[in-house]
Motif scaffolding. Structure first.
Motif, PDB file in Angstrom:
ATOM      1  N   LEU A 116      31.277 -29.120 -57.245  1.00 23.94           N
ATOM      2  CA  LEU A 116      32.666 -29.410 -57.609  1.00 23.94           C
ATOM      3  C   LEU A 116      33.380 -28.076 -57.743  1.00 23.94           C
ATOM      4  N   ILE A 117      34.474 -27.910 -57.022  1.00 30.85           N
ATOM      5  CA  ILE A 117      35.231 -26.661 -57.047  1.00 30.85           C
ATOM      6  C   ILE A 117      36.595 -26.927 -57.660  1.00 30.85           C
ATOM      7  N   GLU A 118      36.937 -26.156 -58.666  1.00 28.37           N
ATOM      8  CA  GLU A 118      38.256 -26.297 -59.278  1.00 28.37           C
ATOM      9  C   GLU A 118      39.335 -25.956 -58.258  1.00 28.37           C
ATOM     10  N   LYS A 119      40.496 -26.583 -58.384  1.00 26.33           N
ATOM     11  CA  LYS A 119      41.595 -26.292 -57.484  1.00 26.33           C
ATOM     12  C   LYS A 119      42.228 -24.952 -57.851  1.00 26.33           C
ATOM     13  N   PRO A 120      42.808 -24.229 -56.885  1.00 29.43           N
ATOM     14  CA  PRO A 120      42.730 -24.511 -55.464  1.00 29.43           C
ATOM     15  C   PRO A 120      41.349 -24.174 -54.912  1.00 29.43           C
ATOM     16  N   LEU A 121      41.035 -24.786 -53.794  1.00 28.33           N
ATOM     17  CA  LEU A 121      39.741 -24.588 -53.159  1.00 28.33           C
ATOM     18  C   LEU A 121      39.497 -23.114 -52.862  1.00 28.33           C
ATOM     19  N   ALA A 122      40.526 -22.437 -52.378  1.00 25.25           N
ATOM     20  CA  ALA A 122      40.454 -21.008 -52.071  1.00 25.25           C
ATOM     21  C   ALA A 122      41.882 -20.487 -51.982  1.00 25.25           C
ATOM     22  N   THR A 123      42.029 -19.184 -51.820  1.00 26.64           N
ATOM     23  CA  THR A 123      43.366 -18.590 -51.799  1.00 26.64           C
ATOM     24  C   THR A 123      43.870 -18.287 -50.397  1.00 26.64           C
ATOM     25  N   THR A 124      43.077 -18.610 -49.372  1.00 27.73           N
ATOM     26  CA  THR A 124      43.562 -18.553 -47.993  1.00 27.73           C
ATOM     27  C   THR A 124      43.076 -19.797 -47.271  1.00 27.73           C
ATOM     28  N   TYR A 125      43.809 -20.201 -46.268  1.00 24.69           N
ATOM     29  CA  TYR A 125      43.409 -21.393 -45.514  1.00 24.69           C
ATOM     30  C   TYR A 125      42.120 -21.136 -44.747  1.00 24.69           C
ATOM     31  N   LEU A 126      41.949 -19.928 -44.275  1.00 28.82           N
ATOM     32  CA  LEU A 126      40.720 -19.607 -43.546  1.00 28.82           C
ATOM     33  C   LEU A 126      39.494 -19.752 -44.445  1.00 28.82           C
ATOM     34  N   ASP A 127      39.629 -19.354 -45.704  1.00 21.86           N
ATOM     35  CA  ASP A 127      38.515 -19.527 -46.639  1.00 21.86           C
ATOM     36  C   ASP A 127      38.254 -21.009 -46.919  1.00 21.86           C
ATOM     37  N   CYS A 128      39.318 -21.797 -46.968  1.00 22.91           N
ATOM     38  CA  CYS A 128      39.129 -23.246 -47.115  1.00 22.91           C
ATOM     39  C   CYS A 128      38.344 -23.807 -45.932  1.00 22.91           C
ATOM     40  N   LEU A 129      38.676 -23.347 -44.749  1.00 21.06           N
ATOM     41  CA  LEU A 129      37.977 -23.823 -43.551  1.00 21.06           C
ATOM     42  C   LEU A 129      36.515 -23.383 -43.547  1.00 21.06           C
ATOM     43  N   LYS A 130      36.229 -22.200 -44.100  1.00 20.86           N
ATOM     44  CA  LYS A 130      34.840 -21.744 -44.199  1.00 20.86           C
ATOM     45  C   LYS A 130      34.054 -22.637 -45.159  1.00 20.86           C
ATOM     46  N   ILE A 131      34.683 -23.008 -46.281  1.00 19.35           N
ATOM     47  CA  ILE A 131      34.029 -23.915 -47.227  1.00 19.35           C
ATOM     48  C   ILE A 131      33.815 -25.276 -46.573  1.00 19.35           C
ATOM     49  N   GLN A 132      34.815 -25.739 -45.810  1.00 16.85           N
ATOM     50  CA  GLN A 132      34.688 -27.014 -45.106  1.00 16.85           C
ATOM     51  C   GLN A 132      33.499 -26.983 -44.157  1.00 16.85           C
ATOM     52  N   SER A 133      33.355 -25.897 -43.425  1.00 13.52           N
ATOM     53  CA  SER A 133      32.241 -25.765 -42.491  1.00 13.52           C
ATOM     54  C   SER A 133      30.903 -25.776 -43.225  1.00 13.52           C
ATOM     55  N   ALA A 134      30.836 -25.085 -44.365  1.00 14.33           N
ATOM     56  CA  ALA A 134      29.594 -25.046 -45.143  1.00 14.33           C
ATOM     57  C   ALA A 134      29.228 -26.426 -45.668  1.00 14.33           C
ATOM     58  N   ILE A 135      30.223 -27.170 -46.157  1.00 10.26           N
ATOM     59  CA  ILE A 135      29.984 -28.521 -46.673  1.00 10.26           C
ATOM     60  C   ILE A 135      29.500 -29.434 -45.554  1.00 10.26           C
TER      61      ILE A 135
END
Length: 558
Positions: A159-178
């Motif tokens: 569970l990650i507190e919002k925001p997921l990350a501070t850049t959209y690219l980092d969000c996409l990296k987390i998405q890929s890892a999940i």
């Protein structure tokens, strides 16, 4: 319509959407460690028929970040679930030790740096002490991506507190890892999990109380001193360090709008009717309107504690007023919680008397960021912004499918008396629904004014074929108010623990647990965050953005 709305509102929200009552919170302690736990169904889940199980199998959780959000989730896990707060990591000694003492965490499971968890010897200690099933990442926003991408490969649910990350690219990296690891994922979009919003979602998307939704107007009133505390003086004051305010403050507002209009049901790859109806276009406008050097009073210094008394007394944003004298402060409201404990975390456990605590708080204000002048120009995040999302609609979709043309407007502003007490108006083909979480509750006996932080929530429906407007109000119970976000903090924690429990104890596959208990996945989380950055790009450029094109461009950069 009135009787139906009243009937639904008086039920627990989870009963209103056809499930058990676990989303309504309880302040009762969980079963003792050696008791036999029973599965706690969540608002997404039908009444559970899972049998009681061995207490040794209770899911165990690591809290990374023992600040306000980490404590909120830890408290909810202990009070409302079968989960165990088993380990903690935080660089701040006081915060780490305080949370450990509160939840009985042994010293060998207290880590001063999350990176220590990566060491083989730490992993062995965790394994020999009962293991960890899930991690809650509640650190500063800019650290989320590094921590998440390092720990997700371990197979721990997250569970990650919002925001997921501070850049959209980092969000996409987390998405890929999940997506490459078979783990349950949850994001701190707590508005989805409050009783009020669960009922609102049910009325709109299942009961279709206003028919097909045509337009939504949603307002997020940040609150004048809340904005100065968090977004001028606090951790979210600079976009380059934490992201734009439309992201850090409103990604979960964008999430609930998309929950109503884009993906009202959890996506199921085997059910084409659950495919998301993504927005077509995004437009935004706004500025940092007020907290500028040009508005700094003459003769004001850089800090409220050293400011000339005549200047400081005339300033509504004086740190002395906000943290001492106002109802939000130590003296004015006898408040040792937020925002005072952000400035002075140890205040509750400080053995000194009131005067000692006062002097310590004054020292923190003089030496730290929370005493600085709000007009000094150290901040740059927007204090007033409007976002408009529009859907072109698809003529090939079935009638009443919810996929027609529509719009959603979000207004975020600092300049309100209400603090985060959101108001929403939904316009449909058959009526209107007004949602308000800032209605004043009746004052208690002997009071002439409503206490701060004790709102009612209301739903006010108007049918085009009914000459009378109908409304109902509801006062959140103590557990909801204590939980935060109208019960959303506890609702999310219960959903996450229940999903982990379903996988660990009852043998569910992760996809089923994600849909049934969490009700959303990494795709929905990333979409809401992407919408915030797309809106910010629109605001900065003054141009309307085509969502699909903008998103594709960002993903090409990954």
């Amino acid at each position: 319509m009135a009787s139906k709305l009243k009937k639904l509102f008086n039920k627990s929200p989870s009963a209103a959407d056809g499930s058990n009552s676990s989303i309504s919170n309880s302040t009762a302690e969980p079963a003792p460690q050696n008791a036999t736990p029973t599965t706690q169904p969540t608002a997404q889940q039908p009444v559970s028929e899972e049998p009681p199980y061995d207490p040794s199998l209770r899911p165990r959780f690591l809290i990374i970040g023992a600040g306000h959000r980490g404590n909120a989730y830890a408290r909810a896990i202990k009070s409302s679930t079968n989960g165990i707060v088993a380990a903690v990591a935080d660089i701040h000694t006081y915060k780490r030790e305080s949370l450990a003492e509160r939840y009985g965490i042994p010293e060998n499971l207290c880590f001063s740096d999350w990176r220590d968890i990566l060491k083989p010897e730490s992993r062995e200690i965790i394994r020999s002490s009962g293991g960890i099933d899930g991690v809650l990442i509640c650190t500063l926003d800019q650290t989320h991506a590094e921590i998440a991408t390092a720990l997700i490969p371990f197979g721990w649910h997250v569970l990650i507190e919002k925001p997921l990350a501070t850049t959209y690219l980092d969000c996409l990296k987390i998405q890929s890892a999940i997506q490459s690891t078979n783990v349950v994922f949850a994001i701190g979009h707590v508005l989805r999990y409050s009783p009020h919003n669960r009922l609102l979602h049910r009325l709109l998307t299942q009961d279709k109380i206003v028919g097909e939704i045509v337009a939504i107007e949603h307002k997020e009133p940040i609150g004048w001193y809340h904005f100065s505390h968090s977004y001028v003086r606090g951790n979210w004051h600079k976009e380059s360090e934490s992201g734009p305010s439309i992201l850090t403050k409103c990604c979960h507002d964008l999430d609930i709008l998309l929950w109503f209009l884009c993906s009202p049901q959890p996506f199921d790859p085997d059910d084409t009717t659950t495919r998301p109806d993504e927005p077509s276009n995004v437009y935004s406008t706004g500025k940092l309107t007020y907290f500028h050097k040009r508005n700094k009073p003459q003769n004001a210094t850089n800090n409220c504690i050293t400011c000339p008394e005549s200047v400081e007394r005339a300033c509504m944003y004086s740190a002395k007023k906000i943290y001492f004298e106002n109802p939000s402060g130590l003296r004015g409201g006898f408040n040792t919680g937020w925002p005072v404990d952000i400035v002075y975390p140890e205040i509750e456990d400080d053995p000194g008397n009131f005067e000692t605590k006062t002097n310590n708080l004054l020292k923190r204000l003089e030496e730290g960021p929370y005493g600085r002048c709000v007009y000094d120009g150290h901040n740059d995040v927007v204090d007033n912004q409007v976002v408009v999302m529009s859907w072109d609609g698809d003529d090939n979709d079935a009638k009443d499918s919810g996929r027609g043309p529509k719009t959603a407007t979000l207004t975020m502003t600092a300049f309100t008396h209400a603090i985060c007490q959101r108001k929403t108006v939904i316009y449909g083909t058959k009526g209107e629904l007004h949602s308000d979480t800032s209605w004043p509750a009746a004052p208690a006996a002997g009071q002439t004014k409503r206490p701060m932080g004790q709102p009612q929530t209301s739903l006010h429906s108007i049918s085009f074929t009914d000459p009378y407007a109908q409304w109902v109000s509801h006062t959140p119970d103590e557990a909801d108010r204590f939980s935060g976000h109208g019960g959303g903090d506890t609702g999310l924690a219960k959903a996450f623990v229940s999903a982990v429990e379903a996988v660990k104890v009852h043998g569910w596959d992760v996809g089923k647990a994600q849909r049934v208990h969490i009700g959303a996945g990494i795709d929905e989380a990333v979409r809401a965050h992407g919408m915030a950055w797309c809106a910010e790009d629109s605001r900065a450029s003054g141009e309307r953005k085509v969502w699909a094109s903008w998103d594709a461009e960002q993903r090409e950069m990954l």
